[in-house]
Design a protein around this motif. Structure first.
Motif, mmCIF file in Angstrom:
data_model
loop_
_atom_site.group_PDB
_atom_site.id
_atom_site.type_symbol
_atom_site.label_atom_id
_atom_site.label_comp_id
_atom_site.label_asym_id
_atom_site.label_seq_id
_atom_site.Cartn_x
_atom_site.Cartn_y
_atom_site.Cartn_z
ATOM 1 N N PRO A 190 -6.203 -6.038 5.015
ATOM 2 C CA PRO A 190 -6.868 -4.905 4.374
ATOM 3 C C PRO A 190 -5.971 -3.685 4.168
ATOM 4 N N ILE A 191 -6.412 -2.843 3.254
ATOM 5 C CA ILE A 191 -5.753 -1.547 3.060
ATOM 6 C C ILE A 191 -6.766 -0.467 3.429
ATOM 7 N N MET A 192 -6.326 0.480 4.239
ATOM 8 C CA MET A 192 -7.231 1.539 4.685
ATOM 9 C C MET A 192 -6.936 2.790 3.877
ATOM 10 N N VAL A 193 -7.996 3.389 3.345
ATOM 11 C CA VAL A 193 -7.860 4.609 2.550
ATOM 12 C C VAL A 193 -8.433 5.765 3.362
ATOM 13 N N CYS A 194 -7.552 6.582 3.890
ATOM 14 C CA CYS A 194 -7.969 7.735 4.693
ATOM 15 C C CYS A 194 -8.342 8.880 3.760
ATOM 16 N N ILE A 195 -9.566 9.358 3.900
ATOM 17 C CA ILE A 195 -10.038 10.434 3.038
ATOM 18 C C ILE A 195 -9.657 11.784 3.653
ATOM 19 N N LEU A 196 -8.754 12.464 2.960
ATOM 20 C CA LEU A 196 -8.305 13.778 3.410
ATOM 21 C C LEU A 196 -9.308 14.852 3.004
ATOM 22 N N ASN A 197 -9.370 15.998 3.682
ATOM 23 C CA ASN A 197 -8.533 16.287 4.827
ATOM 24 C C ASN A 197 -9.177 15.811 6.129
ATOM 25 N N GLY A 198 -10.496 15.758 6.149
ATOM 26 C CA GLY A 198 -11.249 15.627 7.404
ATOM 27 C C GLY A 198 -10.950 14.411 8.254
ATOM 28 N N LEU A 241 -7.939 5.629 15.012
ATOM 29 C CA LEU A 241 -8.511 4.318 14.673
ATOM 30 C C LEU A 241 -7.426 3.265 14.464
ATOM 31 N N VAL A 242 -6.417 3.578 13.675
ATOM 32 C CA VAL A 242 -5.393 2.565 13.364
ATOM 33 C C VAL A 242 -4.579 2.176 14.601
ATOM 34 N N ARG A 243 -4.516 3.076 15.572
ATOM 35 C CA ARG A 243 -3.752 2.741 16.780
ATOM 36 C C ARG A 243 -4.507 1.787 17.698
ATOM 37 N N TYR A 244 -5.816 1.634 17.453
ATOM 38 C CA TYR A 244 -6.604 0.663 18.232
ATOM 39 C C TYR A 244 -6.718 -0.681 17.512
ATOM 40 N N LEU A 245 -6.135 -0.812 16.332
ATOM 41 C CA LEU A 245 -6.240 -2.068 15.582
ATOM 42 C C LEU A 245 -5.189 -3.059 16.077
ATOM 43 N N ASP A 246 -5.551 -4.350 16.041
ATOM 44 C CA ASP A 246 -4.575 -5.343 16.495
ATOM 45 C C ASP A 246 -3.974 -6.130 15.328
ATOM 46 N N PHE A 247 -4.109 -5.580 14.105
ATOM 47 C CA PHE A 247 -3.407 -6.150 12.956
ATOM 48 C C PHE A 247 -2.633 -5.016 12.286
ATOM 49 N N GLN A 248 -1.950 -5.321 11.189
ATOM 50 C CA GLN A 248 -1.111 -4.312 10.533
ATOM 51 C C GLN A 248 -1.710 -3.941 9.189
ATOM 52 N N PRO A 249 -2.585 -2.939 9.155
ATOM 53 C CA PRO A 249 -3.169 -2.570 7.870
ATOM 54 C C PRO A 249 -2.164 -1.747 7.058
ATOM 55 N N GLU A 250 -2.301 -1.805 5.736
ATOM 56 C CA GLU A 250 -1.617 -0.788 4.944
ATOM 57 C C GLU A 250 -2.489 0.456 5.040
ATOM 58 N N ILE A 251 -1.870 1.620 4.975
ATOM 59 C CA ILE A 251 -2.621 2.878 5.107
ATOM 60 C C ILE A 251 -2.228 3.793 3.952
ATOM 61 N N THR A 252 -3.242 4.252 3.217
ATOM 62 C CA THR A 252 -2.963 5.188 2.135
ATOM 63 C C THR A 252 -3.969 6.337 2.214
ATOM 64 N N THR A 266 -2.309 6.084 -5.153
ATOM 65 C CA THR A 266 -1.213 5.573 -5.976
ATOM 66 C C THR A 266 -0.965 4.082 -5.707
ATOM 67 N N THR A 267 -1.350 3.618 -4.503
ATOM 68 C CA THR A 267 -1.180 2.200 -4.164
ATOM 69 C C THR A 267 -2.189 1.366 -4.956
ATOM 70 N N SER A 268 -1.774 0.170 -5.434
ATOM 71 C CA SER A 268 -2.705 -0.691 -6.158
ATOM 72 C C SER A 268 -3.761 -1.268 -5.207
ATOM 73 N N LEU A 269 -5.013 -1.214 -5.637
ATOM 74 C CA LEU A 269 -6.099 -1.781 -4.835
ATOM 75 C C LEU A 269 -6.583 -3.108 -5.414
ATOM 76 N N ALA A 270 -5.958 -3.566 -6.493
ATOM 77 C CA ALA A 270 -6.408 -4.777 -7.181
ATOM 78 C C ALA A 270 -6.420 -5.969 -6.232
ATOM 79 N N GLY A 271 -7.569 -6.594 -6.104
ATOM 80 C CA GLY A 271 -7.729 -7.783 -5.269
ATOM 81 C C GLY A 271 -7.700 -7.521 -3.768
ATOM 82 N N ARG A 272 -7.675 -6.256 -3.370
ATOM 83 C CA ARG A 272 -7.517 -5.919 -1.948
ATOM 84 C C ARG A 272 -8.856 -5.714 -1.251
ATOM 85 N N ASP A 273 -8.851 -5.982 0.062
ATOM 86 C CA ASP A 273 -9.979 -5.616 0.916
ATOM 87 C C ASP A 273 -9.737 -4.184 1.378
#
Ligand code: IMP
Ligand code: MG
Length: 178
Positions: free
Chosen positions: A40-48, A56-67, A90-97
Motif C-alpha cells: 500500500p501507499i499511505m497518503v498523509c493529510i497535512l497539516n494535522g 502509525l508508520v513506525r508501528y507497521l511491520d511492512f514497508q509502505p510508501e508514504i506521500t 505527485t506520486t502515481s496512485l494508479a492501481g495502488r492500494d
C-alpha cells in the motif's frame, strides 16, 4: 502541563501521549493484519496528520510508501464546508492500494470530498485511517475504515491538531475548557 493557553482560549489535558500510543499501536496492528502481502501507499493529510502518521508508520511491520497531500477546509473552531486542494499528490496512485491518513473526521466533509479526487487518480482501493472521529458531528455518508478513537463533540488541540495554527506541537491532546 495540565492546562495550556492558545491565543484567546484555555485548554485542559484530555488524553495523554501514553494513551494515544496504545490506540495508535492497536490501529497499526489491524492495518498490519489487513495489508499482509500487499504494497500500500499511505497518503498523509497535512497539516494535522503529521504526528499521527509519524507514529502509525513506525508501528507497521511492512514497508509502505508514504506521500503527502494538503487540502484546506477549516478556519478557527468551525468548518467552512469547502475543500480545496492546496498541495496535490505527485506520486502515481494508479492501481495502488491507498490508505489515507487523517487526523480527525469531524463533519466528514473533507474526506467526502477528498475520496473522489483520489479515486480519479486510478487507485485500486482506498481506505481511511484516522486518529479521531466525532461520530455525533458526521454530516455525510462516509465509511471510516480505521479509527483509533471516537471522541465527543468538543474542540481539541495537540498531537498535530491546531487552533488557528497553534498547539500542534504538544504530545498530548487538550480539550477546550468550558
Ligand atoms: P471535517 O471536514 O469537518 O471532517 O473536518 C476535518 C478537519 O477539520 C480535520 O482534518 C481537522 O484538521 C479539522 N478539525 C476538526 N475537528 C477539529 C478539532 O477539534 N480540533 C482541531 N482541528 C479539527
Ligand atoms: Mg486535517
Amino acid at each position: 502541563m495540565h492546562r495550556i493557553h492558545i491565543l484567546d482560549k484555555d485548554f485542559e489535558i484530555s488524553m495523554t501521549n501514553e494513551t494515544i500510543q496504545q490506540k495508535v499501536k492497536a490501529l497499526a496492528q489491524r492495518i498490519n493484519h489487513d495489508y499482509q502481502g500487499k504494497n500500500p501507499i499511505m497518503v498523509c493529510i497535512l497539516n494535522g496528520a503529521f504526528m499521527f502518521a509519524a507514529d502509525l508508520v513506525r508501528y507497521l511491520d511492512f514497508q509502505p510508501e508514504i506521500t503527502f497531500a494538503r487540502f484546506s477546509s477549516y478556519e478557527g473552531t468551525d468548518t467552512t464546508g469547502k475543500v480545496t486542494e492546496v498541495m496535490g499528490i505527485t506520486t502515481s496512485l494508479a492501481g495502488r492500494d491507498v490508505i489515507i491518513v487523517e487526523d480527525i473526521v469531524d463533519t466528514g466533509i473533507t474526506m467526502y470530498n477528498v475520496l473522489p479526487l483520489l479515486e480519479n487518480k486510478g487507485a485500486a482501493s482506498i481506505k481511511i485511517a484516522c486518529l479521531l472521529q466525532k461520530p455525533e458531528k458526521l454530516q455525510v455518508d462516509l465509511t471510516v475504515d480505521y479509527c483509533a478513537m471516537e471522541i465527543p463533540n468538543d474542540f481539541i488541540v495537540g498531537y498535530g491538531l491546531d487552533y488557528d495554527g497553534f498547539g500542534r506541537n504538544y504530545k498530548d491532546i487538550y480539550t477546550l475548557a468550558k
